[in-house]
Design an enzyme around this catalytic site. Structure first.
Site, PDB file in Angstrom:
ATOM      1  N   PHE A   1       0.858  -1.187   0.000  1.00 39.64           N
ATOM      2  CA  PHE A   1       0.000   0.000   0.000  1.00 39.64           C
ATOM      3  C   PHE A   1       0.888   1.228   0.000  1.00 39.64           C
ATOM      4  O   PHE A   1       1.643   1.471   0.934  1.00 39.64           O
ATOM      5  CB  PHE A   1      -0.928   0.021   1.216  1.00 39.64           C
ATOM      6  CG  PHE A   1      -1.834   1.231   1.255  1.00 39.64           C
ATOM      7  CD1 PHE A   1      -2.909   1.330   0.387  1.00 39.64           C
ATOM      8  CD2 PHE A   1      -1.586   2.268   2.136  1.00 39.64           C
ATOM      9  CE1 PHE A   1      -3.735   2.445   0.409  1.00 39.64           C
ATOM     10  CE2 PHE A   1      -2.409   3.390   2.173  1.00 39.64           C
ATOM     11  CZ  PHE A   1      -3.489   3.475   1.302  1.00 39.64           C
TER      12      PHE A   1
ATOM     13  N   TYR B   1       1.310   5.400  -0.303  1.00 40.57           N
ATOM     14  CA  TYR B   1       0.540   6.616  -0.017  1.00 40.57           C
ATOM     15  C   TYR B   1       1.342   7.886  -0.266  1.00 40.57           C
ATOM     16  O   TYR B   1       0.797   8.984  -0.258  1.00 40.57           O
ATOM     17  CB  TYR B   1       0.062   6.602   1.442  1.00 40.57           C
ATOM     18  CG  TYR B   1       1.174   6.352   2.440  1.00 40.57           C
ATOM     19  CD1 TYR B   1       1.948   7.395   2.924  1.00 40.57           C
ATOM     20  CD2 TYR B   1       1.455   5.063   2.892  1.00 40.57           C
ATOM     21  CE1 TYR B   1       2.977   7.169   3.821  1.00 40.57           C
ATOM     22  CE2 TYR B   1       2.472   4.823   3.799  1.00 40.57           C
ATOM     23  CZ  TYR B   1       3.227   5.876   4.265  1.00 40.57           C
ATOM     24  OH  TYR B   1       4.240   5.653   5.160  1.00 40.57           O
ATOM     25  N   GLY B   2       2.664   7.744  -0.478  1.00 40.51           N
ATOM     26  CA  GLY B   2       3.518   8.919  -0.684  1.00 40.51           C
ATOM     27  C   GLY B   2       4.475   8.706  -1.820  1.00 40.51           C
ATOM     28  O   GLY B   2       4.075   8.454  -2.957  1.00 40.51           O
ATOM     29  N   SER B   3       5.772   8.767  -1.523  1.00 40.18           N
ATOM     30  CA  SER B   3       6.784   8.697  -2.576  1.00 40.18           C
ATOM     31  C   SER B   3       6.809   7.364  -3.310  1.00 40.18           C
ATOM     32  O   SER B   3       7.256   7.301  -4.459  1.00 40.18           O
ATOM     33  CB  SER B   3       8.175   8.995  -2.006  1.00 40.18           C
ATOM     34  OG  SER B   3       8.534   8.023  -1.033  1.00 40.18           O
TER      35      SER B   3
ATOM     36  N   GLU C   1      13.227   1.771   2.687  1.00 38.64           N
ATOM     37  CA  GLU C   1      12.374   2.439   3.670  1.00 38.64           C
ATOM     38  C   GLU C   1      12.887   2.307   5.105  1.00 38.64           C
ATOM     39  O   GLU C   1      12.610   3.176   5.927  1.00 38.64           O
ATOM     40  CB  GLU C   1      10.961   1.857   3.590  1.00 38.64           C
ATOM     41  CG  GLU C   1      10.263   2.099   2.255  1.00 38.64           C
ATOM     42  CD  GLU C   1      10.077   3.567   1.951  1.00 38.64           C
ATOM     43  OE1 GLU C   1       9.528   4.289   2.817  1.00 38.64           O
ATOM     44  OE2 GLU C   1      10.486   4.014   0.852  1.00 38.64           O
TER      45      GLU C   1
END
Length: 219
Positions: free
Chosen positions: A17, A19-21, A95
């Site tokens: 999932f 949601y940003g970069s 990450e």
């Protein structure tokens, strides 16, 4: 990776999932992407303080993470089935720059038009020292408008996220508000620098006007 894959859905598929970069710069090979909604989570500039990638010691940055509460609309990305471990490894290495991670990977439920599924995402650990909560939109905008590191500026990070969400017809009210506020701050700062530069140039010209010309050198 072993811990995550031990909870892998029975389908054998591994979705992420984003949601940003990860939406505009995936960390690994993906074979499918769908619009998805994660309930019980929302985007938040609550991961700090970044003094290396998009900030400095003097002007640290704030990164996006999922925080508890609300709803987040993003995308789910399917990892290549015959190379799940290789691609998941790339994702985790990108990450999770520190251990323990301030926003560790976890499985969440996501809703798509093709049905619900489980996906891996990165959510903030509120017990982490890197959790920055309680900031107003104005305070966040002040940070995003000024923080710059060797990966670029926080303003670019925000703009890229908004632009790619918009391209997917996804609108996040807070991000759109922050985009306007950051743009206003940058415009004011740019105008001030231009004004200061003009004033300096005027002062130098006036000083030069009062300097007597040198006599020509005689041979």
């Amino acid at each position: 990776m072993r811990a995550l894959l031990s909870a892998q859905p029975a389908s054998g598929e591994v979705w992420v999932f984003a949601y940003g970069s990860l939406i505009w710069k995936p960390a690994c090979d993906i074979v499918e992407q769908r619009i998805a909604v994660a309930r019980g989570w929302h985007r938040s500039f609550c991961l700090g303080w970044d003094r290396r990638f998009r900030g400095t010691k003097e002007r640290p940055g704030l990164m996006l993470a999922l925080d508890r509460g609300g709803t987040c609309k993003g995308v789910v990305q399917l990892l290549q089935p015959d190379a799940v471990e290789a691609n998941l490894g790339k994702l985790l290495r990108r990450e999770m720059l520190t251990r323990p991670s301030p926003f560790p990977p976890r499985w969440v439920s996501a809703e798509t038009t093709a049905g619900p599924l489980r996906a891996i995402t990165f959510a903030i650990d509120r017990k982490s020292e890197a959790y920055v909560g309680g900031l107003s939109a104005e305070e966040v905008a002040d940070v995003l408008a000024t923080a710059v590191g060797h990966w670029g500026s926080m303003a670019d990070y925000l703009h890229n996220t908004v632009k790619h969400l918009e391209g997917l017809a996804i609108k996040d009210r807070l991000l759109w508000q922050l985009q306007e506020m950051v743009a206003e701050r940058i415009e004011v700062a740019t105008s001030a620098r231009q004004r200061d530069g003009w004033e300096v140039a005027v002062r130098l010209n006036r000083q030069n006007e009062h300097v007597a010309p040198k006599s020509p050198i005689k041979s």
